[in-house]
Write a protein that holds these residues in place. Structure first.
Motif, PDB file in Angstrom:
ATOM      1  N   ASN A  94       0.796  -1.239   0.000  1.00 31.40           N
ATOM      2  CA  ASN A  94       0.000   0.000   0.000  1.00 31.40           C
ATOM      3  C   ASN A  94       0.824   1.282   0.000  1.00 31.40           C
ATOM      4  OD1 ASN A  94      -2.181  -1.684   0.084  1.00 31.40           O
ATOM      5  ND2 ASN A  94      -2.611  -1.373   2.261  1.00 31.40           N
ATOM      6  N   ASN A  95       2.036   1.232   0.554  1.00 30.43           N
ATOM      7  CA  ASN A  95       2.810   2.466   0.684  1.00 30.43           C
ATOM      8  C   ASN A  95       4.123   2.454  -0.087  1.00 30.43           C
ATOM      9  OD1 ASN A  95       1.602   1.741   3.724  1.00 30.43           O
ATOM     10  ND2 ASN A  95       1.056   3.749   2.928  1.00 30.43           N
ATOM     11  N   ILE A  96       4.892   1.370   0.105  1.00 26.71           N
ATOM     12  CA  ILE A  96       6.257   1.383  -0.428  1.00 26.71           C
ATOM     13  C   ILE A  96       6.273   1.275  -1.951  1.00 26.71           C
ATOM     14  CG2 ILE A  96       8.462   0.161  -0.406  1.00 26.71           C
ATOM     15  CD1 ILE A  96       7.914  -0.524   2.554  1.00 26.71           C
ATOM     16  N   LEU A  97       5.588   0.280  -2.505  1.00 25.77           N
ATOM     17  CA  LEU A  97       5.607   0.124  -3.975  1.00 25.77           C
ATOM     18  C   LEU A  97       5.006   1.355  -4.672  1.00 25.77           C
ATOM     19  CD1 LEU A  97       4.855  -3.714  -4.408  1.00 25.77           C
ATOM     20  CD2 LEU A  97       7.034  -2.532  -4.723  1.00 25.77           C
ATOM     21  N   PRO A  98       3.880   1.899  -4.196  1.00 23.92           N
ATOM     22  CA  PRO A  98       3.373   3.125  -4.842  1.00 23.92           C
ATOM     23  C   PRO A  98       4.375   4.278  -4.788  1.00 23.92           C
ATOM     24  CG  PRO A  98       1.662   2.144  -3.478  1.00 23.92           C
ATOM     25  CD  PRO A  98       2.925   1.375  -3.200  1.00 23.92           C
ATOM     26  N   ALA A  99       5.114   4.405  -3.669  1.00 22.74           N
ATOM     27  CA  ALA A  99       6.113   5.478  -3.571  1.00 22.74           C
ATOM     28  C   ALA A  99       7.247   5.245  -4.564  1.00 22.74           C
ATOM     29  CB  ALA A  99       6.653   5.555  -2.149  1.00 22.74           C
ATOM     30  N   LEU A 100       7.627   3.960  -4.722  1.00 27.06           N
ATOM     31  CA  LEU A 100       8.737   3.647  -5.636  1.00 27.06           C
ATOM     32  C   LEU A 100       8.342   3.839  -7.093  1.00 27.06           C
ATOM     33  CD1 LEU A 100      10.245   0.537  -3.805  1.00 27.06           C
ATOM     34  CD2 LEU A 100      11.286   2.805  -4.042  1.00 27.06           C
ATOM     35  N   VAL A 101       7.066   3.729  -7.398  1.00 28.67           N
ATOM     36  CA  VAL A 101       6.607   3.954  -8.774  1.00 28.67           C
ATOM     37  C   VAL A 101       6.952   5.384  -9.197  1.00 28.67           C
ATOM     38  CG1 VAL A 101       4.533   4.267 -10.199  1.00 28.67           C
ATOM     39  CG2 VAL A 101       4.791   2.212  -8.816  1.00 28.67           C
ATOM     40  N   LYS A 102       6.797   6.308  -8.276  1.00 28.53           N
ATOM     41  CA  LYS A 102       7.138   7.705  -8.586  1.00 28.53           C
ATOM     42  C   LYS A 102       8.652   7.876  -8.624  1.00 28.53           C
ATOM     43  CE  LYS A 102       2.995   9.569  -6.490  1.00 28.53           C
ATOM     44  NZ  LYS A 102       2.548   9.665  -5.109  1.00 28.53           N
ATOM     45  N   LYS A 103       9.311   7.312  -7.604  1.00 27.67           N
ATOM     46  CA  LYS A 103      10.750   7.539  -7.437  1.00 27.67           C
ATOM     47  C   LYS A 103      11.578   6.871  -8.533  1.00 27.67           C
ATOM     48  CE  LYS A 103      14.188   6.696  -4.053  1.00 27.67           C
ATOM     49  NZ  LYS A 103      14.457   5.394  -3.511  1.00 27.67           N
ATOM     50  N   ASN A 104      11.191   5.662  -8.918  1.00 27.88           N
ATOM     51  CA  ASN A 104      11.994   4.908  -9.894  1.00 27.88           C
ATOM     52  C   ASN A 104      11.407   4.967 -11.308  1.00 27.88           C
ATOM     53  OD1 ASN A 104      13.349   4.266  -7.596  1.00 27.88           O
ATOM     54  ND2 ASN A 104      13.162   2.051  -7.771  1.00 27.88           N
ATOM     55  N   ALA A 105      10.650   5.997 -11.597  1.00 26.08           N
ATOM     56  CA  ALA A 105       9.982   6.086 -12.908  1.00 26.08           C
ATOM     57  C   ALA A 105      10.968   5.982 -14.069  1.00 26.08           C
ATOM     58  CB  ALA A 105       9.186   7.384 -12.990  1.00 26.08           C
ATOM     59  N   ALA A 106      12.189   6.458 -13.865  1.00 22.64           N
ATOM     60  CA  ALA A 106      13.170   6.433 -14.957  1.00 22.64           C
ATOM     61  C   ALA A 106      13.636   5.017 -15.265  1.00 22.64           C
ATOM     62  CB  ALA A 106      14.357   7.319 -14.594  1.00 22.64           C
ATOM     63  N   THR A 107      13.908   4.222 -14.220  1.00 20.68           N
ATOM     64  CA  THR A 107      14.464   2.882 -14.447  1.00 20.68           C
ATOM     65  C   THR A 107      13.374   1.810 -14.520  1.00 20.68           C
ATOM     66  OG1 THR A 107      14.670   2.498 -12.078  1.00 20.68           O
ATOM     67  CG2 THR A 107      16.584   3.451 -13.195  1.00 20.68           C
TER      68      THR A 107
END
Lengths: 141, 281
Positions: free
Chosen positions: B87-100
């Motif tokens: 609910n929190n970590i993967l959604p946050a990483l979608v924004k953060k790791n959008a480039a890779t």
């Protein structure tokens, strides 16, 4: 649901084998259940369920006459029983049959021979499920 | 077991694995080492201990360490870390790791595999909603036999019923005789390797998320701090470290900070610039 509620819950074991019924009966009693009934076929089970609504039911799949899964399907269609935790117990360890039992409304599928560990895990699942089910029904009402 | 033998095992375990054993865990020594002694055809644990103390055979030491490395585990153990992940970590990483579009996760004490497979089940659901993304899971443990079992992905009816709903069982496992095997699709998401958490960790690379649960409780305080600092260094900037329900970095003055929104989740406190510099090397 805390385990302290166990003594107040009613359990029905449906199985044509007396040995299987008494084996499960003994294990459930050791977990603290005080109200455990047995039925040896689907007709007997249906009568008992109608007279006394149970909280948890263990249904043998293969029995002479009507199967446990067929009976469970009927119960699942009855709104009176929508917070009854139902389990299918069987020797059948074929995945498509297990999927069939789950589709028919079994909370879980227990493969025979039933061990204390597996039974306990499923009792815990039942306690949690009943709690959630009753809470959501209260919200609806 | 007498005090002298207990002290011997305590030192042996600290030296070889960092496992710190308090005297109230004597029962763990006897229950876990008895089968080892028997498998090596010693009549009693005392006899086995006498023999080991006379000759510190590395293979036997390794067996002792493996038997003591705890194996208490279940699918979705404690459930909260997996809820955080989903609910929190993967959604946050979608924004953060959008480039890779890549997310790297390390299950650092994977034992018999229930943790990495639980992570993989969450990741699988995530990937279905995010085509084009990749989730790489690395699972490590110090114990060979646990790791073998993890890689094998074969569980009893008891194992899978602990923590898994019937839907997850039917979606991700196939039946093999009386056991359940993890489907290849799930297993292929995970790379398994043997790793001792007391060794330098640089070779592991960096991760967005590290699960290191229920291991630190076996370490003494200095070892705990050392391991936590090294894990912090393995995190990407703003990466997440998930510890066990009874574990925390509080009071250890580590390179970690508590994640404000998620209980039990830590984040690296290293200045982001320092990490970027190292990444650029």
């Amino acid at each position: 649901m805390p385990k302290s509620k166990i003594p107040y819950l009613r359990v029905l074991i449906v199985d044509d084998s007396r040995m299987q019924r008494s084996l499960m009966h003994e294990m459930l009693a050791s977990f603290g259940f005080k109200h455990i009934d047995e039925a040896e076929n689907s007709g007997d089970a249906n009568e008992k369920m109608d007279a006394l609504r149970y909280d948890i039911v263990f249904l043998d799949w293969v029995m002479p006459g009507r199967s446990g899964v067929s009976l469970m399907e009927e119960w699942r269609g009855d709104r009176r029983y929508d917070d009854v935790a139902m389990f299918v117990v069987s020797m059948q360890d074929d995945k498509s049959m297990i999927a069939g039992a789950v589709k028919a409304g079994a909370l879980s599928y227990i493969i025979k021979p039933v061990t204390e560990g597996v039974l306990l895990i499923n009792v815990e699942k039942a306690l949690k499920w009943i709690d959630e089910r009753r809470a959501s029904r209260e919200r609806e009402e | 077991m007498n005090l002298d033998d207990f002290n011997f095992y305590q030192k042996l375990l600290i030296d070889h694995s960092g496992l710190s054993l308090t005297q109230d865990k004597t029962y763990l020594l006897t229950t876990r080492l008895d089968p080892v002694a028997r498998s090596m055809e010693f009549a009693t644990l005392d006899e086995f201990t006498r023999n080991l103390r006379a000759k510190l055979d590395p293979r036997t030491i390794s067996l002792v360490v493996q038997a003591m490395a705890t194996k208490e585990t279940s699918f979705f153990r404690d459930s909260l870390p997996f809820t955080h992940l989903k609910n929190n970590i993967l959604p946050a990483l979608v924004k953060k790791n959008a480039a890779t579009k890549t997310i790297r996760i390390w299950s650092a004490a994977c034992s018999t595999g229930q943790e990495p497979y639980s992570i993989a089940m969450v990741a699988r659901e995530f990937l279905q909603a995010h085509p084009g993304w990749a989730v790489q899971i690395t699972a490590t443990d110090i114990a060979d036999d646990a790791l073998m079992q993890a890689q094998e992905g074969l569980y009893t009816h008891f194992d899978i019923q602990r923590g898994l709903t019937m839907k997850l069982i039917l979606d991700h496992f196939t039946m093999e005789n009386t056991k359940w095997r993890v489907q290849d699709g799930l297993r292929q998401m995970i790379r398994f390797a043997k790793f001792n958490l007391l060794k330098p960790m640089e070779s592991m690379g960096r991760f967005d998320v590290i699960f290191c649960r229920n291991v630190l409780i076996y370490f003494d305080t200095p070892t705990k701090k050392l391991v936590l600092d090294r894990l912090a260094e393995r995190l990407q900037p703003d990466g997440y470290l998930l510890l066990g329900a009874c574990e925390s970095s509080i009071g250890l003055n580590t390179k970690l900070r508590l994640c404000p929104d998620m209980s039990g989740v830590h984040m690296a406190a290293i200045p982001v610039a320092a990490v970027q510099k190292e990444n650029a090397k």
